[in-house]
Design an enzyme around this catalytic site. Structure first.
Site, PDB file in Angstrom:
ATOM      1  N   HIS A   1       0.856  -1.188   0.000  1.00  0.00           N
ATOM      2  CA  HIS A   1       0.000   0.000   0.000  1.00  0.00           C
ATOM      3  C   HIS A   1       0.893   1.239   0.000  1.00  0.00           C
ATOM      4  O   HIS A   1       1.649   1.476   0.938  1.00  0.00           O
ATOM      5  CB  HIS A   1      -0.912   0.006   1.223  1.00  0.00           C
ATOM      6  CG  HIS A   1      -2.060   0.966   1.119  1.00  0.00           C
ATOM      7  ND1 HIS A   1      -3.351   0.568   1.340  1.00  0.00           N
ATOM      8  CD2 HIS A   1      -2.126   2.283   0.811  1.00  0.00           C
ATOM      9  CE1 HIS A   1      -4.164   1.605   1.186  1.00  0.00           C
ATOM     10  NE2 HIS A   1      -3.420   2.667   0.864  1.00  0.00           N
ATOM     11  N   LEU A   2       0.794   2.010  -1.052  1.00  0.00           N
ATOM     12  CA  LEU A   2       1.572   3.226  -1.229  1.00  0.00           C
ATOM     13  C   LEU A   2       1.431   4.143  -0.016  1.00  0.00           C
ATOM     14  O   LEU A   2       0.324   4.357   0.481  1.00  0.00           O
ATOM     15  CB  LEU A   2       1.081   3.944  -2.494  1.00  0.00           C
ATOM     16  CG  LEU A   2       1.691   5.309  -2.816  1.00  0.00           C
ATOM     17  CD1 LEU A   2       3.168   5.165  -3.137  1.00  0.00           C
ATOM     18  CD2 LEU A   2       0.945   5.941  -3.978  1.00  0.00           C
ATOM     19  N   HIS A   3       2.546   4.654   0.443  1.00  0.00           N
ATOM     20  CA  HIS A   3       2.531   5.653   1.510  1.00  0.00           C
ATOM     21  C   HIS A   3       3.812   6.475   1.453  1.00  0.00           C
ATOM     22  O   HIS A   3       4.873   5.968   1.131  1.00  0.00           O
ATOM     23  CB  HIS A   3       2.353   5.015   2.895  1.00  0.00           C
ATOM     24  CG  HIS A   3       3.405   4.002   3.255  1.00  0.00           C
ATOM     25  ND1 HIS A   3       3.419   2.723   2.709  1.00  0.00           N
ATOM     26  CD2 HIS A   3       4.466   4.084   4.075  1.00  0.00           C
ATOM     27  CE1 HIS A   3       4.455   2.060   3.205  1.00  0.00           C
ATOM     28  NE2 HIS A   3       5.112   2.867   4.028  1.00  0.00           N
ATOM     29  N   GLN A   4       3.653   7.756   1.718  1.00  0.00           N
ATOM     30  CA  GLN A   4       4.786   8.678   1.728  1.00  0.00           C
ATOM     31  C   GLN A   4       5.102   9.069   3.166  1.00  0.00           C
ATOM     32  O   GLN A   4       4.205   9.397   3.933  1.00  0.00           O
ATOM     33  CB  GLN A   4       4.445   9.934   0.922  1.00  0.00           C
ATOM     34  CG  GLN A   4       5.554  10.963   0.919  1.00  0.00           C
ATOM     35  CD  GLN A   4       5.286  12.042  -0.079  1.00  0.00           C
ATOM     36  OE1 GLN A   4       5.729  11.948  -1.204  1.00  0.00           O
ATOM     37  NE2 GLN A   4       4.550  13.074   0.321  1.00  0.00           N
TER      38      GLN A   4
END
Length: 190
Positions: free
Chosen positions: A145-148
């Site tokens: 899951h994309l996260h910055q």
């Protein structure tokens, strides 16, 4: 000092290796039992569940969410590098930045800018580390899951404690930091 003997600094228990069998070293031990969940399971909740998919369905305080947008949201990292370490995530379960829609990318950027302003105001940080680890091999703890990451930094926040002691000192509780950031977030962007 042995754990449980009343020693330590500020109520934190430390142990000295000279109190045990084997060859002593010069290091004291700071016990952080809350980290066992991360060490044993790799993440919280169970590794079959995506915490970034589960968080939006939870109460903001329990999920450590500080702000919600239309396509993305901002929450505190449960295992922060520094106090105020935020994550900006799309609601949609996508693994990499190139899979995000233009709307998701735009809102991640906008939420990151707002988070920078809020953290600068609330924590008086001197700078930020901002980045994404894309894929497990690149260091992503939750690679699916994309996260910055947005990590506030201060001029004097570096020391040898993490390097030598393998422990990060966090001066503030997660709940207190979440509340302060959420309260300072512009209402038009909640």
């Amino acid at each position: 000092m042995m754990a449980g003997d009343g020693g330590g600094v500020g109520g934190v228990e430390v142990e000295n290796s000279s109190d045990f069998a084997a060859v002593p070293d010069a290091f004291q031990r700071l016990w952080t039992p809350h980290r066992m969940v991360y060490i044993q399971d790799g993440q919280q909740p169970h590794s079959d569940d995506c915490p970034f998919c589960l968080a939006p369905a939870m109460d903001d305080e329990k999920a450590l969410i500080v702000a919600r947008g239309t396509h993305a949201f901002v929450l505190l990292n449960l295992f922060p590098y520094n106090s105020g370490h935020l994550l900006v995530c799309p609601y949609r379960h996508v693994a990499s930045y190139d899979q995000a829609t233009p709307d998701e990318v735009a809102e991640i950027a906008s939420l990151t800018q707002t988070a920078m302003r809020v953290l600068a105001a609330t924590s008086r940080c001197d700078g930020f580390n901002i980045g994404m680890n894309q894929g497990r091999i690149a260091g992503a703890g939750i690679a699916d899951h994309l996260h910055q990451h947005l990590v506030p930094r201060w001029a004097h926040d570096s020391n040898f404690f993490p390097i030598i002691g393998g422990t990060k000192a966090l001066p503030r509780l997660l709940g207190d930091v979440r509340r302060e950031i959420a309260d300072a977030w512009p209402t038009s962007e909640h």
